[in-house]
Write an enzyme that holds these catalytic residues in place. Structure first.
Site, mmCIF file in Angstrom:
data_model
loop_
_atom_site.group_PDB
_atom_site.id
_atom_site.type_symbol
_atom_site.label_atom_id
_atom_site.label_comp_id
_atom_site.label_asym_id
_atom_site.label_seq_id
_atom_site.Cartn_x
_atom_site.Cartn_y
_atom_site.Cartn_z
ATOM 1 C CB CYS A 21 -0.597 0.025 1.366
ATOM 2 S SG CYS A 21 -1.958 1.793 1.384
ATOM 3 C CB CYS A 52 -0.791 3.006 3.692
ATOM 4 S SG CYS A 52 -2.419 2.363 3.320
ATOM 5 C CG ASP A 53 3.121 0.892 4.192
ATOM 6 O OD1 ASP A 53 2.566 1.249 5.146
ATOM 7 O OD2 ASP A 53 2.892 -0.414 4.026
#
Ligand code: NAP
Length: 299
Positions: free
Chosen positions: A132, A135-136
């Site tokens: 992701c 997200c990261d």
């Protein structure tokens, strides 16, 4: 017979459980694994959920679960193997043969990221291998990374990461990309993006965290992160023939979580939607529970 059986204990299912409980419905959450928290645990840190910056995915999942437990939500360990419409509701058969009955179902079983299945991928998951970018990505600011895949997710991820990272390698197994030509053109115009296609990643290397990847042709690239974007697998195969699925196998639903089958609602990554994130899963759960309460009230 329960008012609502919620299948799945990720953010969508737990949010639905809290809303259902507050609507004074009898509710049980079916979780595949004991204390299962869903895909969120794959995220090292979640930096984009309101009010909880930097929390680990695991801690966040646990906080969601504790919240549901504190509201008196019942949990049951088991895997749904079949769902059947009955005269007065639904019968859900578990893998061990037990049958649960409910007047309505909120299906929130999620979707799993497809993995490359190469050496080092599992070992470095959460330590350089991510599924992701949204997200990261921020954890790789200024660093060199690679993105695997040729669909829209991979192209969007590469574009997103090109704004944050040093160099971004986009690696796809074929010359032709499935993703949008316009995004590909943008990527080609980026100085810090290098497209390798066709190219196949053979292994992820490193000591404690990722330091590189090896391609099938023997090339080695020095990167701190590998973002795997080779598609998702919605966990909805058991619903085939029961509710409408789209061509990729996601459950077709409107904003309220209503599906083609009255009384059967859906929430989270398993449904058709544009953005699959914790925040949208939690919102889906709330909507589905309110819609289920309305359905039960109206009979
Ligand atoms: P996808 O379209 O299924 O693409 C998956 C990509 O991964 C394909 O290029 C595929 O290669 C590659 N792949 C699959 N297995 C692989 C393996 N084992 N090793 C290496 N490569 C592998 O998945 P997606 O990109 O996640 O998109 C899913 C859906 O959401 C699509 O309909 C997409 O259009 C949509 N989406 C839209 C947007 C947007 O509109 N901005 C953004 C994200 C996603 P091949 O091409 O060779 O099969």
């Amino acid at each position: 017979m329960l008012d609502v059986l919620i299948i799945g204990s990720g953010p969508a299912g737990l949010s639905a459980a809290i809303y259902a409980k507050r609507a004074e419905l009898s509710v049980t959450v079916l979780e595949k694994l004991y204390l299962g928290l869903g895909q969120i645990t794959e995220s090292g840190k979640v930096d984009n959920y309101l009010g909880m910056p930097g929390m680990s995915g695991y801690d966040m999942g646990e906080a969601f679960r504790n919240h549901a437990v504190s509201f008196g939500v019942d949990f049951k360990e088991g895997e749904a193997a079949a769902v059947e419409k009955t005269e007065d509701g639904f019968a859900v058969t578990l893998a061990d043969g037990e049958i649960l009955t409910a007047k309505s179902v909120i299906y929130a079983a999620g979707a799993a990221h497809r993995h490359l299945g190469i050496p080092g991928e599992e070992e470095f998951s959460g330590r350089g291998v991510s599924y992701c970018a949204v997200c990261d990505g921020a954890f790789y600011r200024g660093k060199d990374v690679a993105v695997a895949g040729g669909g829209n997710t991979a192209l969007d991820d590469a574009l997103y990461l090109s704004e944050l990272c040093g160099k971004v390698y986009l690696i796809h197994r074929r010359e032709e990309f499935r993703g949008a030509a316009a995004t590909l053109a943008k990527l080609k115009g980026k100085e810090n993006v290098e497209i390798l296609a066709p190219a196949v990643i053979k292994a992820v290397t490193g000591e404690k965290k990722v330091s590189g990847i090896v391609l099938l042709d023997g090339r080695e690239l020095s990167v701190s992160g590998l973002f795997v974007a080779v598609g998702m697998m919605p966990q909805a195969a058991l619903l085939s023939g029961l509710v409408e699925l789209d061509a990729s196998g996601y459950v077709v639903a409107d904003e309220t979580g209503k599906t083609s089958l009255p009384g059967f609602f859906v929430a989270g990554d398993v449904r058709t939607k544009k953005l699959r994130q914790v925040v949208t899963a939690a919102a889906d759960g709330a909507n589905a529970a309110v819609a289920a309460a309305e359905y039960l009230r109206e009979g």
